[in-house]
Design a protein around this motif. Sequence first.
Motif, short mmCIF file in Angstrom:
data_model
loop_
_atom_site.label_atom_id
_atom_site.label_comp_id
_atom_site.label_asym_id
_atom_site.label_seq_id
_atom_site.Cartn_x
_atom_site.Cartn_y
_atom_site.Cartn_z
N PRO A 233 38.21 67.91 27.24
CA PRO A 233 38.79 68.62 26.06
C PRO A 233 40.23 68.81 26.24
O PRO A 233 40.54 68.91 27.37
CB PRO A 233 38.02 69.78 25.71
N VAL A 234 41.15 68.55 25.08
CA VAL A 234 42.47 68.94 25.24
C VAL A 234 42.62 70.34 24.99
O VAL A 234 42.03 71.12 24.52
CB VAL A 234 43.45 67.93 24.27
N LEU B 187 47.96 69.54 24.90
CA LEU B 187 48.16 68.92 26.42
C LEU B 187 47.00 68.44 27.07
O LEU B 187 45.90 69.00 26.81
CB LEU B 187 48.70 70.34 27.02
N LYS B 188 47.08 67.31 27.52
CA LYS B 188 45.70 66.64 28.22
C LYS B 188 46.35 66.08 29.44
O LYS B 188 47.43 65.59 29.71
CB LYS B 188 45.61 65.38 27.49
N ARG B 189 45.67 66.21 30.60
CA ARG B 189 45.77 65.69 31.85
C ARG B 189 45.77 64.24 31.84
O ARG B 189 44.93 63.49 31.19
CB ARG B 189 44.83 66.13 32.78
N ASP B 190 46.86 63.64 32.55
CA ASP B 190 47.10 62.28 32.78
C ASP B 190 47.05 61.46 31.36
O ASP B 190 46.72 60.14 31.37
CB ASP B 190 45.98 61.66 33.67
N PHE B 191 47.77 62.13 30.36
CA PHE B 191 48.03 61.47 29.14
C PHE B 191 49.22 60.82 29.00
O PHE B 191 50.20 61.23 29.26
CB PHE B 191 47.71 62.45 27.94
N PHE C 103 52.03 66.60 23.55
CA PHE C 103 52.17 65.56 22.63
C PHE C 103 51.65 66.16 21.31
O PHE C 103 50.98 67.20 21.33
CB PHE C 103 51.36 64.48 22.91
N GLY C 104 52.21 65.72 20.17
CA GLY C 104 51.87 66.05 18.98
C GLY C 104 51.29 65.35 17.96
O GLY C 104 51.67 63.92 18.17
N ILE C 105 50.77 65.87 16.89
CA ILE C 105 50.44 64.93 15.68
C ILE C 105 50.87 65.77 14.33
O ILE C 105 50.92 67.08 14.49
CB ILE C 105 49.16 64.71 15.50
#
Length: 540
Positions: free
Chosen positions: A270-271, A289-293, A329-331
């Motif tokens: 999960p992020v 936020l996500k690992r290795d994204f 990152f965002g949306i």
Amino acid sequence: MVVSVRSWVANEGGKHLVLVLWLGANTWLFLRTFLLYSTGQQYYYLYKMLGLGLCISRASAAVLNLNCSVVLLPMCRSLLTYVRGTHTVSSRKTRRLLDKSKTFHVACGVAICIFSVVHVSAHLVNVVNFSVSYSDDFPALNVARYRGEVRHTLPGVTGVLLVLILFLMFTASSYCIRVSNYEIFWYTHNLFIVFYIILMAAHPPGCLRANQSSPEQQGEELEQSEDEERRCREEAHFQPHCPQTWLWVSGPLCLYCAERFYRYIRSSDPVTIVTVIRHPCNVIELRMLKRDFKARPGQYIVLNCPGVSSFENHPFTLTTCPTENKETFGIHLRVVGDWTERFTELLLPEQGIASEILPMVQQRRYPKLYVDGPFGSPSEEVFNYEVSLCVAGGIGVTPFACVLHALLNGWVGFRLRRLYFVWVCRELKSFYWFAELLCALHHKLWQENRPDYLNLRLYVSQTDKLQSMSEEKYRPLSSRLLVGRPRWKLLFDEIGKTNKHNRVGVFCCGPKSISRTLHRLCNSARYSGTTFEFNKESFS
């Protein structure tokens, strides 16, 4: 409007070539199978009983096998993203063809629906012909037990079920249903699993002789009768063939399953939702936020929120990408439809608070969220042109917001020497979504002595109670704010005159009315020496 051959070839040539090859393959396969069952020795008696119904049912089944095998390939989004991002696909035309994978998927889906109806209808005719053409000479050929019996068979029942599933999938894929209730589209489209099970269980008919051992022996046992018709010496009997559909679909189906398994593993963590910002006009911004994204500007992701639905996945364009100094990152998402409404309730339970013109941050414990992607999209190509025109309508600005972020952070190459950016909104408040980003990029370009790099034009189509962006920090935007709708022909004339003998990349994300107009103008012969290459943003 006169069409430019050069522009038409650039925009339409590749996809029309693929279309001709695809139609040619379908036509050849249909005719080949039709002739096989109408003139083949092993189907002589069966053809006499069933006539054209046999040929049409088997020919349409062959076309179904072809399209059911390739319809899954455009949906391998991770594979397509990898292919278009590698150096082996250096041609811009090839990458633009890959961006039209959804169109090819839709074309294959329409062909499957049409030929499924043809296939099942022909089999229904065959059932009647089995009854009417009951053979007293060769009882083993008959499906009916006596003349006049219309016998219901398992292939007939599964065929009707197949058409029913396709009808549900096809109707639920319409634009109005996808916009009003995306959940219906999502759940009905997953019926493809049942469809493939039914399809691979089908057995094509055959007409064989008893104790047949080899094609050579079969040829030796044929003789020419007085009426020049070939007949079998030994008693003929009906014998279904082994299933053949699995030979067609097993490869693409395994590839698609491997793709889905890879995406499941990749999105299993999960992020972390960092912040949620409420914007005007019912738009929510998520920072995650996500690992290795790792992502490139213009790509999109797919969200899954178990708190709303464990099975539904919804695509959203990235509006910010991780950089060296910023890992989040965002949306941006507009609250439209059941899924986004329920998702927003989990993020912002205080629905009674009115939206402010300025963003408002909500601090709370957020629901669990999974992210699949990133996936490639046409907006990635913005930086591969020397001149690009980005046209956005409303929330359609999101693919280009990430591009603007990349320019602001200076982490992309500078092959792009001029960017035209046109944003059309109904309400003035919509421009506040990315007002600070636009102003920051404007100041950065002025400090770098590149004021003409970004040609920014903002249009407000709704003139009721119109106000200006009076805030001092938004002054660069207020001078570029126009009332009404863009005059597209004048804009293209301006770009064409100042960029002669260049290829201009046109990128559109917005209403169909705008995209149709831009597409038509890109193919126009008004701009001698300038080629406009049209790119339409769409999710696979």
